[in-house]
Design a protein around this motif. Structure first.
Motif, PDB file in Angstrom:
ATOM      1  N   ALA A   1       0.790  -1.225   0.049  1.00  0.00           N
ATOM      2  CA  ALA A   1       0.137   0.021  -0.120  1.00  0.00           C
ATOM      3  C   ALA A   1       0.985   1.287  -0.051  1.00  0.00           C
ATOM      4  N   ARG A   2       1.959   1.289   0.867  1.00  0.00           N
ATOM      5  CA  ARG A   2       2.929   2.348   0.895  1.00  0.00           C
ATOM      6  C   ARG A   2       3.469   2.523  -0.582  1.00  0.00           C
ATOM      7  N   GLU A   3       3.891   1.486  -1.290  1.00  0.00           N
ATOM      8  CA  GLU A   3       4.558   1.771  -2.700  1.00  0.00           C
ATOM      9  C   GLU A   3       3.531   2.380  -3.550  1.00  0.00           C
ATOM     10  N   GLN A   4       2.298   1.769  -3.420  1.00  0.00           N
ATOM     11  CA  GLN A   4       1.214   2.349  -4.379  1.00  0.00           C
ATOM     12  C   GLN A   4       1.117   3.907  -3.967  1.00  0.00           C
ATOM     13  N   GLN A   5       0.949   4.237  -2.717  1.00  0.00           N
ATOM     14  CA  GLN A   5       0.762   5.402  -2.238  1.00  0.00           C
ATOM     15  C   GLN A   5       2.227   6.432  -2.741  1.00  0.00           C
ATOM     16  N   ILE A   6       3.239   5.962  -2.597  1.00  0.00           N
ATOM     17  CA  ILE A   6       4.298   6.647  -3.220  1.00  0.00           C
ATOM     18  C   ILE A   6       4.506   7.019  -4.697  1.00  0.00           C
ATOM     19  N   SER A   7       3.774   5.815  -5.534  1.00  0.00           N
ATOM     20  CA  SER A   7       3.546   6.162  -6.784  1.00  0.00           C
ATOM     21  C   SER A   7       2.629   7.294  -7.039  1.00  0.00           C
ATOM     22  N   HIS A   8       1.579   7.167  -6.450  1.00  0.00           N
ATOM     23  CA  HIS A   8       0.458   8.197  -6.589  1.00  0.00           C
ATOM     24  C   HIS A   8       0.939   9.457  -6.154  1.00  0.00           C
TER      25      HIS A   8
ATOM     26  N   PRO B   1      -6.331  27.084  -8.523  1.00  0.00           N
ATOM     27  CA  PRO B   1      -6.690  27.503  -7.201  1.00  0.00           C
ATOM     28  C   PRO B   1      -6.348  26.631  -6.159  1.00  0.00           C
ATOM     29  N   ASP B   2      -6.167  25.464  -6.619  1.00  0.00           N
ATOM     30  CA  ASP B   2      -6.042  24.464  -5.492  1.00  0.00           C
ATOM     31  C   ASP B   2      -4.399  24.056  -5.430  1.00  0.00           C
ATOM     32  N   PHE B   3      -3.534  24.715  -6.151  1.00  0.00           N
ATOM     33  CA  PHE B   3      -2.262  24.395  -6.046  1.00  0.00           C
ATOM     34  C   PHE B   3      -1.357  24.270  -4.749  1.00  0.00           C
ATOM     35  N   ASN B   4      -1.909  25.490  -4.041  1.00  0.00           N
ATOM     36  CA  ASN B   4      -1.143  25.426  -2.547  1.00  0.00           C
ATOM     37  C   ASN B   4      -1.609  24.298  -1.897  1.00  0.00           C
ATOM     38  N   GLY B   5      -2.967  24.264  -1.722  1.00  0.00           N
ATOM     39  CA  GLY B   5      -3.327  23.176  -0.880  1.00  0.00           C
ATOM     40  C   GLY B   5      -2.601  21.411  -1.538  1.00  0.00           C
ATOM     41  N   ARG B   6      -2.616  21.472  -2.479  1.00  0.00           N
ATOM     42  CA  ARG B   6      -2.202  20.261  -3.123  1.00  0.00           C
ATOM     43  C   ARG B   6      -0.820  20.149  -2.823  1.00  0.00           C
ATOM     44  N   LEU B   7      -0.096  21.235  -2.991  1.00  0.00           N
ATOM     45  CA  LEU B   7       1.430  21.095  -2.600  1.00  0.00           C
ATOM     46  C   LEU B   7       1.951  20.928  -1.001  1.00  0.00           C
ATOM     47  N   GLN B   8       0.886  21.411  -0.419  1.00  0.00           N
ATOM     48  CA  GLN B   8       0.990  21.357   1.178  1.00  0.00           C
ATOM     49  C   GLN B   8       0.785  19.639   1.365  1.00  0.00           C
ATOM     50  N   VAL B   9      -0.131  19.140   0.612  1.00  0.00           N
ATOM     51  CA  VAL B   9      -0.487  17.696   1.001  1.00  0.00           C
ATOM     52  C   VAL B   9       0.830  16.933   0.453  1.00  0.00           C
ATOM     53  N   LEU B  10       1.135  17.386  -0.436  1.00  0.00           N
ATOM     54  CA  LEU B  10       2.409  16.490  -1.318  1.00  0.00           C
ATOM     55  C   LEU B  10       3.671  16.730  -0.239  1.00  0.00           C
ATOM     56  N   GLN B  11       3.923  17.773   0.561  1.00  0.00           N
ATOM     57  CA  GLN B  11       4.928  18.110   1.132  1.00  0.00           C
ATOM     58  C   GLN B  11       4.726  17.377   2.634  1.00  0.00           C
ATOM     59  N   ARG B  12       3.631  17.387   3.018  1.00  0.00           N
ATOM     60  CA  ARG B  12       3.148  16.257   4.198  1.00  0.00           C
ATOM     61  C   ARG B  12       3.348  14.840   3.946  1.00  0.00           C
ATOM     62  N   GLN B  13       2.924  14.331   2.764  1.00  0.00           N
ATOM     63  CA  GLN B  13       3.008  13.065   2.421  1.00  0.00           C
ATOM     64  C   GLN B  13       4.644  12.824   2.347  1.00  0.00           C
ATOM     65  N   GLN B  14       5.469  13.783   1.627  1.00  0.00           N
ATOM     66  CA  GLN B  14       6.733  13.464   1.637  1.00  0.00           C
ATOM     67  C   GLN B  14       7.579  13.179   2.808  1.00  0.00           C
ATOM     68  N   GLN B  15       7.043  13.821   3.932  1.00  0.00           N
ATOM     69  CA  GLN B  15       7.554  13.889   5.321  1.00  0.00           C
ATOM     70  C   GLN B  15       7.125  12.326   5.858  1.00  0.00           C
ATOM     71  N   GLU B  16       5.740  12.047   5.482  1.00  0.00           N
ATOM     72  CA  GLU B  16       5.255  10.879   6.108  1.00  0.00           C
ATOM     73  C   GLU B  16       5.773   9.574   5.518  1.00  0.00           C
ATOM     74  N   LEU B  17       6.122   9.832   4.080  1.00  0.00           N
ATOM     75  CA  LEU B  17       6.753   8.650   3.443  1.00  0.00           C
ATOM     76  C   LEU B  17       8.520   8.737   3.393  1.00  0.00           C
ATOM     77  N   ASP B  18       8.972   9.701   3.880  1.00  0.00           N
ATOM     78  CA  ASP B  18      10.294   9.787   3.835  1.00  0.00           C
ATOM     79  C   ASP B  18      11.115   8.688   4.093  1.00  0.00           C
ATOM     80  N   ASP B  19      10.683   7.747   5.167  1.00  0.00           N
ATOM     81  CA  ASP B  19      11.631   6.645   5.546  1.00  0.00           C
ATOM     82  C   ASP B  19      11.263   5.459   4.681  1.00  0.00           C
TER      83      ASP B  19
END
Length: 905
Positions: free
Chosen positions: A183-190, A205-223
């Motif tokens: 699931a994590r690999e699929q999430q990383i690919s997504h 209009p949703d660029f900032n929010g989507r970027l923040q989501v991606l940055q948060r996901q980067q932190q969550e998926l970093d390991d």
């Protein structure tokens, strides 16, 4: 002979312990076990055990009939295996480690010993075959290979519950971990796809929010990211950050404001989640409802704190308040459960009666308990509530069964009475008495109306039966004495007052069945005196119950008066209707908690309480009706907007309607949900049409971006193509014209325009590089011709490249022709000066003999250059042309060529 045997007895069998201790020190190892078996002193037995070194003997002593021997053998063997000076980490032999684990009582040492066994196959063997359960479990804990765990699971099933459970949990955890990785690999690919898509489409209009989501996901998926994935995602996020920085300060301020609002809403949602969790986990806190109360107060304070930052939406506020009300009601129920736990347990423990009247009382009691101890339907029922419901349902089922059988029971009762009358006529007292009891049992199994028809006949038969008993009064005396003894046994008995009263009543009822005409005043006085004394604890209890009933009536009256005052003095035009609704619900809960009361008082207070509640509710209902009418009007407005054509204005209007909906006051849940579903359906229809248009617009933009990217990709191939630089630039100009004709989003246009500019710069660099390469070839042609002149190399002369444009070929050909006719190689001052001057231009050091001359020439050069602007290029050309006219030796020619090369670098 027996006398000699006495004197010849071995010392280890001597009666003196000191002699036996001395003999023990000299005893052979094979005699130690016999000594241990016969020695009466525990100290000497232990000393003998310590002398044994044979592990087989020590193992046999573990089953000895003396506990001290078993303990000494275990400790001594453990000391041999692991001396005090040794460490478990120094032992590598698996059998020794297993034996240590089986002998020690130190849990940590046992775990350390098993942990030292690194071979998982050995652990599998131990976990399967070792006789000690703790050792098996410790060995199994070190196995993590799935295949071995599966083997052990199949082996341990129905044999070793602990090992089986461990294997099952480990396998389940391994499976869950594998699924989580997938699931994590699929999430990383997504996430990578989303990041690439975000940069490809550009800012929206949703660029900032989507970027923040991606940055948060980067932190969550970093390991979980690989190096390439981490680099790719970081690169995409850097691109996105650069896009975001292109926007002005106002957009940044709005984004930060929106972020703060989002965080506040998230905090509020988290509080709602925590409140839901507290409500769900509340049954586990039934032993301490005060703790739940404090938790709810804390959540309420935190909620108010978040309201200071960002006011919650009306539906979110309503959700929190409704959940809080449910939690508070549950907390009140838990308090009542704790307060009445003993009373409820006593009620549950009573067996169900077999008669209809008793069953009806049980059913009414169950309803009363359920009314007092209300439990939310969406929460899991606790054991006491399930038992209460089960007992009530069972009583209802038995009562229904008795009601269905009433006709048959009535006929059976008639037959029993006929038989009873026949027994009395025949003088069969025993059979008549037995049947008389059955008649009363049957009478309780029919309702009171049907039973009334039999009362006169039963009384008549009872009188005749009592008359028969009077003739046989002497038979009842032993029974009455037994009842006296039973009553006297209840005096000072450790029994709860209500149960004690029931037992006294049962004995009194039995006494009544034994009444006869024989004089038994002495027994009666004895029985009555014992009953009065046994009943003493019950009097205080019943008096307390009576006082409690009176107190509950007073509390009910006080509550009714407070509600009347509340209804009469509240400003209903400016009422806080949520508080009114909560007040009414709380009043009903409190009123129900004021129980029990006398039947007459209950009816009176119930009617008066219902009247004042109806009066308060009439005001609340008027507010309900007004708010429902307002919401109905909003539903109609939303339905009209759903059919509009201009969605831009419609969307703004729908948002206004949604805000108006939030501002409407409280409504009943059922109609509110109905109107909300209708309103949301109409709003969703508008937003669905808007999403459809956005999707079409997005698809169109994607098509344009794809077309533009195709042009850019073609342009990007020009710098590496075989086309000449001029042709490539002309082709690039055509691409730029086609690109300018495509309408693109600003960010995409800027990004692709930059790529075109980069391509143009690459082509300019390519053209410059080609020009520089051609120039370098011409300079090489100059050097080759000078070298050909120095070496008289005709082949090099003809193969030399063209000369730089400022150097006339005729001057070189003239010098070539002159050297062909007269070849003179001699040092000349003029050639030396030209070499020095060229060395100055090239930055080379002149020979030591020429340093003085070099200084002179430099001074002259400076003097000649004053007021003029002569560069190295012109000076180099002048020197070369002068060189062609100056005789020089071969060494001077090579010196000049080297200096010329240095000036060109």
């Amino acid at each position: 002979m027996s006398l000699f045997k006495k004197f010849l007895k071995p010392k280890w069998q001597h009666a003196n312990p000191d002699v036996r201790r001395q003999a023990l020190a000299e005893m052979a190892a094979e005699q130690l076990t016999n000594f241990i078996d016969t020695e009466p002193e525990a100290e000497l037995r232990k000393a003998a055990v310590i002398r044994i070194r044979d592990e087989a003997l020590l193992e046999s002593l573990l089953g000895h009939n003396h506990q001290d021997v078993r303990d000494a053998a275990r400790e001594h063997w453990l000391t041999l295996l692991l001396p005090a000076s040794a460490n478990i980490n120094s032992i590598t032999h698996s059998a020794t480690l297993v034996r240590i684990a089986g002998l020690t009582r130190d849990q940590q040492l046992r775990l350390d010993a098993i942990a030292r066994i690194s071979d998982q196959h050995e652990r599998l063997s131990i976990a399967r075959d070792h006789p000690v359960a703790k050792v098996r479990l410790a060995a199994a804990e070190g196995i993590d290979q799935r295949a071995l765990l599966q083997q052990l699971l199949e082996f341990a099933q129905a044999k070793d519950k602990a090992v089986y459970r461990l294997c099952k949990e480990r396998l389940a955890a391994a499976k869950a971990n594998q699924e989580a990785i997938a699931a994590r690999e699929q999430q990383i690919s997504h996430v990578l796809d989303q990041a690439a898509y975000l940069n490809r489409v550009g800012y929206g209009p949703d660029f900032n929010g989507r970027l923040q989501v991606l940055q948060r996901q980067q932190q969550e998926l970093d390991d979980s990211l690989t190096t390439s994935q981490r680099q790719a995602l970081a690169a995409e996020l850097v691109k996105a950050a650069l896009i975001l920085e292109q926007h002005d300060a106002e957009e940044q301020r709005l984004a930060e404001q929106q972020q703060r609002r989002t965080e506040a809403l998230a905090a509020q949602q988290q509080l709602i989640t925590e409140l839901d969790d507290a409500l769900t986990a509340a049954p586990a806190a039934s032993a301490d409802p005060e703790q739940l109360k404090q938790q709810l107060l804390t959540l309420d304070e935190r909620w108010r704190a978040t309201q200071a930052e960002q006011k919650a939406a009306a539906d979110v506020q309503r959700q929190f308040e409704n959940t809080m009300q449910q939690a508070l009601a549950l907390q009140a129920t838990l308090e009542q459960v704790n307060a009445k736990q003993a009373e409820l347990a006593q009620w549950l423990e009573k067996d169900l009666p077999a008669d209809m009247r008793g069953l009806q009382q049980v059913i009414q009691g169950g309803k009363k308990w359920q009314a007092q101890l209300k439990w939310p339907t969406h929460l899991e029922q606790p054991e006491w509530l399930a038992a209460l419901s089960g007992k009530r349902q069972l009583a209802e089922a038995q009562l229904a069964n008795l009601e269905n059988q009433q006709t048959a029971r009535t006929d059976a009762l008639q037959r029993q009475l006929d038989t009873l009358e026949q027994h009395i006529d025949d003088g069969h007292l025993k059979d008549a008495s037995k049947l008389y009891g059955q008649v009363h049992q049957s009478l309780r199994q029919i309702d009171s109306k049907a039973a009334h028809a039999f009362q006169n006949r039963i009384k008549s038969l009872a009188a005749r039966l009592n008359e028969m008993r009077d003739w046989q009064g002497f038979v009842t005396t032993p029974k009455k004495e037994a009842l006296c003894e039973s009553m006297e046994a209840l005096v000072d008995a450790d029994i709860s007052p209500d149960v004690l009263a029931d037992k006294i009543q049962v004995l009194q009822d039995e006494w009544k069945t034994l009444n006869s005409s024989q004089p038994d005043k002495e027994l009666w006085d004895r029985f009555q005196a014992a009953g009065d004394k046994a009943f003493e604890p019950c009097r205080a209890w019943f008096a307390n119950v009576a006082r409690q009933r009176e107190t509950n009536v007073e509390l009910r009256n006080q509550l009714i008066d407070e509600l009347r005052h509340y209804e009469a003095h509240l400003d209903w035009d400016n009422a806080d209707w949520k508080v009114v609704q909560k007040t009414l619900e709380t009043a009903r809960e409190v009123f129900r908690s004021y129980s029990p009361v006398d039947r007459a008082a209950h009816k009176d207070t119930q009617e008066r309480f219902r009247d004042i509640c109806d009066a308060v509710y009439s005001h609340l209902k008027a507010e309900y009706d007004r708010n429902l009418a307002a919401k109905s009007a909003l539903v109609e407005d939303a339905a009209a907007l759903a059919e509009a054509d201009d969605l831009v204005d419609v969307v703004d209007r729908v948002k206004e309607l949604q805000q108006q909906w939030k501002e409407i006051g409280i409504t009943p849940r059922a109609p509110d949900q109905k109107y909300w579903r209708q309103f949301r359906s109409q709003c969703d229809a508008v937003f669905a049409r808007l999403d459809e248009q956005r999707t079409e617009r997005k698809a169109e933009l994607n098509s344009r971006v794809t077309e533009a990217e195709a042009l850019i990709n073609q342009a990007a191939e020009l710098p590496v193509s075989a086309l000449p630089a001029a042709d490539a630039l002309e082709q690039l100009s055509q691409y730029e014209q086609q690109f300018a004709a495509i309408e693109l989003p600003r960010s995409a246009h800027q990004r692709l325009r930059k790529q075109l500019t980069d391509v143009s710069a690459q082509l300019d660099d390519r053209r410059t590089a080609q020009s520089q390469a051609a120039e370098r070839q011409r300079w090489q042609g100059l050097l080759d011709r000078l070298q050909a002149l120095a070496d008289h190399n005709e082949t090099l002369w003809h193969e030399a490249e063209q000369l730089p444009s400022a150097y006339p070929l005729a001057a070189f050909e003239q010098r070539w022709q002159m050297d062909q006719e007269t070849s003179v190689s001699v040092d000349t001052e003029a050639a030396r000066d030209l070499c020095i001057r060229m060395e100055v231009i090239g930055g080379l050091e002149s020979p030591a003999d020429d340093q003085g001359r070099r200084m002179q020439l430099q001074v002259q050069r400076l003097a000649q250059a004053m007021g003029q602007s002569i560069g190295h290029t012109d000076e180099r050309r002048t020197l070369v042309l002068e060189w062609l006219e100056t005789p020089a030796s071969a060494s001077q020619q090579q010196r000049f060529i080297q200096a010329l090369k240095a000036s060109l670098d």
